[in-house]
Scaffold this motif. Structure first.
Motif, PDB file in Angstrom:
ATOM      1  N   TRP A 163     -63.053 -70.852 -60.023  1.00  0.00           N
ATOM      2  CA  TRP A 163     -64.114 -71.568 -61.417  1.00  0.00           C
ATOM      3  C   TRP A 163     -64.798 -73.262 -61.092  1.00  0.00           C
ATOM      4  CZ3 TRP A 163     -62.812 -71.075 -66.344  1.00  0.00           C
ATOM      5  CH2 TRP A 163     -62.036 -69.741 -66.880  1.00  0.00           C
ATOM      6  N   TRP A 164     -65.653 -73.301 -60.848  1.00  0.00           N
ATOM      7  CA  TRP A 164     -66.440 -74.805 -61.227  1.00  0.00           C
ATOM      8  C   TRP A 164     -66.667 -75.247 -62.664  1.00  0.00           C
ATOM      9  CZ3 TRP A 164     -67.173 -78.754 -58.648  1.00  0.00           C
ATOM     10  CH2 TRP A 164     -68.572 -79.365 -58.968  1.00  0.00           C
ATOM     11  N   CYS A 165     -65.936 -76.367 -62.773  1.00  0.00           N
ATOM     12  CA  CYS A 165     -66.627 -77.146 -64.048  1.00  0.00           C
ATOM     13  C   CYS A 165     -66.512 -75.703 -65.293  1.00  0.00           C
ATOM     14  CB  CYS A 165     -68.209 -77.268 -64.128  1.00  0.00           C
ATOM     15  SG  CYS A 165     -68.104 -78.394 -62.236  1.00  0.00           S
ATOM     16  N   GLY A 166     -65.443 -75.461 -65.781  1.00  0.00           N
ATOM     17  CA  GLY A 166     -65.471 -73.968 -66.725  1.00  0.00           C
ATOM     18  C   GLY A 166     -65.898 -72.623 -66.915  1.00  0.00           C
ATOM     19  N   ALA A 209     -73.731 -77.938 -52.541  1.00  0.00           N
ATOM     20  CA  ALA A 209     -73.471 -77.964 -52.191  1.00  0.00           C
ATOM     21  C   ALA A 209     -71.856 -79.009 -52.494  1.00  0.00           C
ATOM     22  CB  ALA A 209     -74.174 -79.184 -51.320  1.00  0.00           C
ATOM     23  N   GLU A 210     -72.554 -79.732 -54.235  1.00  0.00           N
ATOM     24  CA  GLU A 210     -70.903 -80.082 -54.302  1.00  0.00           C
ATOM     25  C   GLU A 210     -69.996 -79.433 -55.255  1.00  0.00           C
ATOM     26  OE1 GLU A 210     -70.700 -83.842 -57.673  1.00  0.00           O
ATOM     27  OE2 GLU A 210     -71.761 -83.050 -58.360  1.00  0.00           O
ATOM     28  N   ALA A 211     -70.571 -78.703 -55.504  1.00  0.00           N
ATOM     29  CA  ALA A 211     -69.291 -76.817 -55.700  1.00  0.00           C
ATOM     30  C   ALA A 211     -68.372 -77.037 -55.003  1.00  0.00           C
ATOM     31  CB  ALA A 211     -70.340 -76.438 -56.368  1.00  0.00           C
ATOM     32  N   VAL A 212     -69.418 -76.224 -53.445  1.00  0.00           N
ATOM     33  CA  VAL A 212     -69.485 -75.877 -52.189  1.00  0.00           C
ATOM     34  C   VAL A 212     -68.036 -76.739 -51.476  1.00  0.00           C
ATOM     35  CG1 VAL A 212     -69.660 -74.880 -50.062  1.00  0.00           C
ATOM     36  CG2 VAL A 212     -70.904 -74.348 -51.405  1.00  0.00           C
ATOM     37  N   ALA A 213     -68.238 -77.645 -51.045  1.00  0.00           N
ATOM     38  CA  ALA A 213     -67.217 -78.736 -51.190  1.00  0.00           C
ATOM     39  C   ALA A 213     -65.814 -78.770 -51.800  1.00  0.00           C
ATOM     40  CB  ALA A 213     -68.287 -79.536 -50.836  1.00  0.00           C
ATOM     41  N   ALA A 214     -66.415 -79.051 -53.195  1.00  0.00           N
ATOM     42  CA  ALA A 214     -65.188 -79.463 -54.046  1.00  0.00           C
ATOM     43  C   ALA A 214     -64.272 -77.786 -54.053  1.00  0.00           C
ATOM     44  CB  ALA A 214     -65.751 -79.130 -55.246  1.00  0.00           C
ATOM     45  N   VAL A 215     -64.758 -76.565 -53.778  1.00  0.00           N
ATOM     46  CA  VAL A 215     -64.203 -75.488 -54.340  1.00  0.00           C
ATOM     47  C   VAL A 215     -63.089 -75.332 -52.265  1.00  0.00           C
ATOM     48  CG1 VAL A 215     -63.869 -72.761 -53.592  1.00  0.00           C
ATOM     49  CG2 VAL A 215     -65.353 -74.074 -55.618  1.00  0.00           C
ATOM     50  N   GLY A 216     -63.734 -75.635 -51.496  1.00  0.00           N
ATOM     51  CA  GLY A 216     -63.440 -75.505 -50.115  1.00  0.00           C
ATOM     52  C   GLY A 216     -62.018 -76.958 -49.679  1.00  0.00           C
ATOM     53  N   ALA A 217     -62.539 -77.607 -50.687  1.00  0.00           N
ATOM     54  CA  ALA A 217     -61.536 -79.045 -50.582  1.00  0.00           C
ATOM     55  C   ALA A 217     -59.649 -78.473 -51.994  1.00  0.00           C
ATOM     56  CB  ALA A 217     -62.005 -80.487 -51.329  1.00  0.00           C
ATOM     57  N   GLU A 218     -59.935 -77.378 -52.520  1.00  0.00           N
ATOM     58  CA  GLU A 218     -59.321 -76.289 -53.627  1.00  0.00           C
ATOM     59  C   GLU A 218     -58.904 -75.579 -52.625  1.00  0.00           C
ATOM     60  OE1 GLU A 218     -57.412 -76.675 -56.680  1.00  0.00           O
ATOM     61  OE2 GLU A 218     -58.730 -78.860 -56.099  1.00  0.00           O
ATOM     62  N   PRO A 262     -67.137 -84.471 -68.853  1.00  0.00           N
ATOM     63  CA  PRO A 262     -66.373 -84.782 -67.839  1.00  0.00           C
ATOM     64  C   PRO A 262     -66.990 -84.569 -66.243  1.00  0.00           C
ATOM     65  CG  PRO A 262     -66.472 -82.713 -68.330  1.00  0.00           C
ATOM     66  CD  PRO A 262     -67.455 -83.065 -69.344  1.00  0.00           C
ATOM     67  N   GLU A 263     -66.112 -85.273 -65.819  1.00  0.00           N
ATOM     68  CA  GLU A 263     -66.586 -85.341 -63.744  1.00  0.00           C
ATOM     69  C   GLU A 263     -65.997 -83.224 -63.432  1.00  0.00           C
ATOM     70  OE1 GLU A 263     -67.827 -88.117 -61.850  1.00  0.00           O
ATOM     71  OE2 GLU A 263     -66.728 -89.321 -63.319  1.00  0.00           O
ATOM     72  N   PRO A 264     -67.049 -83.468 -63.124  1.00  0.00           N
ATOM     73  CA  PRO A 264     -66.960 -82.024 -61.873  1.00  0.00           C
ATOM     74  C   PRO A 264     -66.127 -81.311 -61.218  1.00  0.00           C
ATOM     75  CG  PRO A 264     -69.225 -82.913 -61.125  1.00  0.00           C
ATOM     76  CD  PRO A 264     -68.604 -84.216 -62.095  1.00  0.00           C
ATOM     77  N   TRP A 265     -65.414 -79.893 -61.550  1.00  0.00           N
ATOM     78  CA  TRP A 265     -64.506 -79.817 -60.871  1.00  0.00           C
ATOM     79  C   TRP A 265     -64.194 -78.507 -60.562  1.00  0.00           C
ATOM     80  CZ3 TRP A 265     -61.593 -75.970 -63.953  1.00  0.00           C
ATOM     81  CH2 TRP A 265     -62.382 -75.507 -64.924  1.00  0.00           C
ATOM     82  N   ALA A 266     -63.163 -78.618 -59.409  1.00  0.00           N
ATOM     83  CA  ALA A 266     -63.315 -76.837 -58.726  1.00  0.00           C
ATOM     84  C   ALA A 266     -61.885 -76.282 -58.964  1.00  0.00           C
ATOM     85  CB  ALA A 266     -63.754 -76.874 -57.777  1.00  0.00           C
ATOM     86  N   ALA A 267     -61.426 -75.118 -59.306  1.00  0.00           N
ATOM     87  CA  ALA A 267     -60.259 -74.726 -59.093  1.00  0.00           C
ATOM     88  C   ALA A 267     -59.961 -73.025 -58.254  1.00  0.00           C
ATOM     89  CB  ALA A 267     -59.533 -74.539 -60.662  1.00  0.00           C
ATOM     90  N   LEU A 268     -59.075 -72.529 -57.935  1.00  0.00           N
ATOM     91  CA  LEU A 268     -59.040 -71.570 -58.284  1.00  0.00           C
ATOM     92  C   LEU A 268     -57.875 -70.805 -58.268  1.00  0.00           C
ATOM     93  CD1 LEU A 268     -60.514 -72.939 -55.180  1.00  0.00           C
ATOM     94  CD2 LEU A 268     -59.271 -71.139 -53.707  1.00  0.00           C
ATOM     95  N   LEU A 269     -57.815 -70.054 -59.489  1.00  0.00           N
ATOM     96  CA  LEU A 269     -56.828 -69.210 -60.303  1.00  0.00           C
ATOM     97  C   LEU A 269     -56.269 -67.966 -59.568  1.00  0.00           C
ATOM     98  CD1 LEU A 269     -57.932 -70.584 -63.540  1.00  0.00           C
ATOM     99  CD2 LEU A 269     -56.270 -71.719 -62.647  1.00  0.00           C
ATOM    100  N   PRO A 270     -54.952 -68.610 -59.338  1.00  0.00           N
ATOM    101  CA  PRO A 270     -54.369 -66.767 -59.244  1.00  0.00           C
ATOM    102  C   PRO A 270     -54.919 -65.763 -60.134  1.00  0.00           C
ATOM    103  CG  PRO A 270     -52.584 -67.838 -60.369  1.00  0.00           C
ATOM    104  CD  PRO A 270     -53.502 -68.547 -60.292  1.00  0.00           C
TER     105      PRO A 270
END
Length: 101
Positions: free
Chosen positions: A59-62, A86-95, A15-23
């Motif tokens: 979360w980053w990639c599970g 850096a990819e994770a930092v950017a993705a988390v920042g975007a989330e 899967p494509e890399p992904w970030a999530a901010l869960l409550p």
């Protein structure tokens, strides 16, 4: 034991890399007693209270890689527990921006 449907034997694409901010108290974190497969044991004290309740997680990639909060003015702030690149930092920042948005 598992089942494979006929014609579904091909390898699954990564899967494509992904970030999530869960409550806080999210079932993804709260539903497991053994969490070592997605959360480093040394990070547990930063995310869970003494009763075992989880705070908001990054979360980053599970995997849980940090925590986050929302300030009174609405700003979302977050902290990573490890260098995930850096990819994770950017993705988390975007989330984080998306949550405020």
């Amino acid at each position: 034991a598992g089942s494979v449907l006929p014609g579904d034997e091909a390898p699954v694409a990564e899967p494509e890399p992904w970030a999530a901010l869960l409550p806080g108290l999210d079932p993804a974190v709260m539903g497991w007693r053994g969490r070592d497969w997605y959360l480093r044991p040394e990070d547990v004290p930063a995310l869970f209270d003494r009763a075992g309740n989880a705070g908001p997680t990054v979360w980053w990639c599970g995997r849980v890689v940090g925590g986050w909060a929302q300030r009174a003015d609405g700003e979302v702030v977050w902290r990573l527990f490890e260098d995930v690149g850096a990819e994770a930092v950017a993705a988390v920042g975007a989330e984080a921006e998306r949550l405020v948005g």
